[in-house]
Design a protein around this motif. Structure first.
Motif, PDB file in Angstrom:
ATOM      1  N   ALA A  90       1.641   6.788  -6.633  1.00  0.00           N
ATOM      2  CA  ALA A  90       0.465   7.611  -6.953  1.00  0.00           C
ATOM      3  C   ALA A  90       0.740   9.087  -6.702  1.00  0.00           C
ATOM      4  O   ALA A  90       0.273   9.956  -7.453  1.00  0.00           O
ATOM      5  N   GLU A  91       1.517   9.382  -5.658  1.00  0.00           N
ATOM      6  CA  GLU A  91       1.863  10.774  -5.344  1.00  0.00           C
ATOM      7  C   GLU A  91       2.640  11.425  -6.489  1.00  0.00           C
ATOM      8  O   GLU A  91       2.690  12.638  -6.607  1.00  0.00           O
TER       9      GLU A  91
ATOM     10  N   GLU B 188       0.845   4.668 -11.340  1.00  0.00           N
ATOM     11  CA  GLU B 188       0.208   3.612 -10.576  1.00  0.00           C
ATOM     12  C   GLU B 188       0.961   2.300 -10.732  1.00  0.00           C
ATOM     13  O   GLU B 188       1.641   2.081 -11.739  1.00  0.00           O
TER      14      GLU B 188
ATOM     15  N   ALA C 200       0.844  -1.198   0.000  1.00  0.00           N
ATOM     16  CA  ALA C 200       0.000   0.000   0.000  1.00  0.00           C
ATOM     17  C   ALA C 200       0.881   1.251   0.000  1.00  0.00           C
ATOM     18  O   ALA C 200       0.594   2.236  -0.694  1.00  0.00           O
ATOM     19  N   ARG C 201       1.973   1.219   0.760  1.00  0.00           N
ATOM     20  CA  ARG C 201       2.934   2.329   0.792  1.00  0.00           C
ATOM     21  C   ARG C 201       3.555   2.539  -0.590  1.00  0.00           C
ATOM     22  O   ARG C 201       3.661   3.666  -1.078  1.00  0.00           O
TER      23      ARG C 201
ATOM     24  N   ARG D  18       2.263   1.692  -3.498  1.00  0.00           N
ATOM     25  CA  ARG D  18       1.237   2.239  -4.392  1.00  0.00           C
ATOM     26  C   ARG D  18       1.015   3.732  -4.120  1.00  0.00           C
ATOM     27  O   ARG D  18       0.869   4.528  -5.049  1.00  0.00           O
ATOM     28  N   GLN D  19       0.983   4.091  -2.836  1.00  0.00           N
ATOM     29  CA  GLN D  19       0.744   5.481  -2.439  1.00  0.00           C
ATOM     30  C   GLN D  19       1.874   6.387  -2.940  1.00  0.00           C
ATOM     31  O   GLN D  19       1.633   7.462  -3.492  1.00  0.00           O
TER      32      GLN D  19
END
Length: 178
Positions: free
Chosen positions: A79-80, A84, A72-73, A75-76
């Motif tokens: 994404a920032e 993706e 999740a980190r 991906r985040q």
């Protein structure tokens, strides 16, 4: 639809590796330029998937929610930067479990190909270990070695024929986007 697929190993390619395993979110630290490289590729239309051996699960060093928090980190962070991360598959088994997914076996690569409905022939699989390169060869992927993680150690061994070698993920992205 002509999809451009790139498959990455995780530890030693995207994040710092440790011979003692990456056991917590605190220990999951991206390599310089790796997040940016994935985001750049994604923004340019590449699908970036990940195939990672995680025998630490079988060994009891960390649990699935911890692994999922790391992803999740990842991906985040991508994404920032406007990108993706595609499918992330992991092998939870130990080396003696006899599974089909643990690299050098190509089960995870086949799972990614099935998910996207794409042939693996010629798809780049970027890793830092002999197991990564052997998994790539087994399914006719293009084996790509980065010198991060265990890459320097791997470079000292005999590489599969046709293996491409790059300094790091940033250099891989530079090449694919040039």
């Amino acid at each position: 639809m002509d999809m451009k697929l790139l498959i990455l190993d995780r530890d030693g390619v995207i994040n710092h590796d440790s011979d003692a395993y990456i056991k917590s979110l605190e220990e999951w630290i991206p390599l310089p330029g790796a997040i940016e490289a994935i985001a750049r590729l994604s923004r340019a239309g590449w699908t970036v998937a990940v195939a990672t051996n995680q025998s630490g699960l079988a060994r009891g060093y960390y649990d699935l929610p911890t692994l999922e928090a790391m992803h999740a980190r990842l991906r985040q962070m991508v994404a920032e930067q406007g990108g993706e991360v595609g499918l992330i598959v992991h092998c939870p088994h130990g080396p003696d479990d006899g599974c089909d997914c643990r690299k050098p076996r190509p089960g995870m690569l086949k799972a990614i190909a099935a998910h996207y409905g794409l042939p693996l022939a010629g798809v780049w699989f970027v890793g830092d270990s002999s197991g990564d390169l052997e998994a790539a060869r087994a399914v006719d992927c293009q084996p790509v070695l980065v010198k991060t993680g265990k890459g320097q150690r791997t470079l000292a061994k005999t590489l599969p024929a046709g293996t491409l070698v790059f300094e790091d993920m940033a250099a891989v992205a530079d090449h694919l986007l040039s």
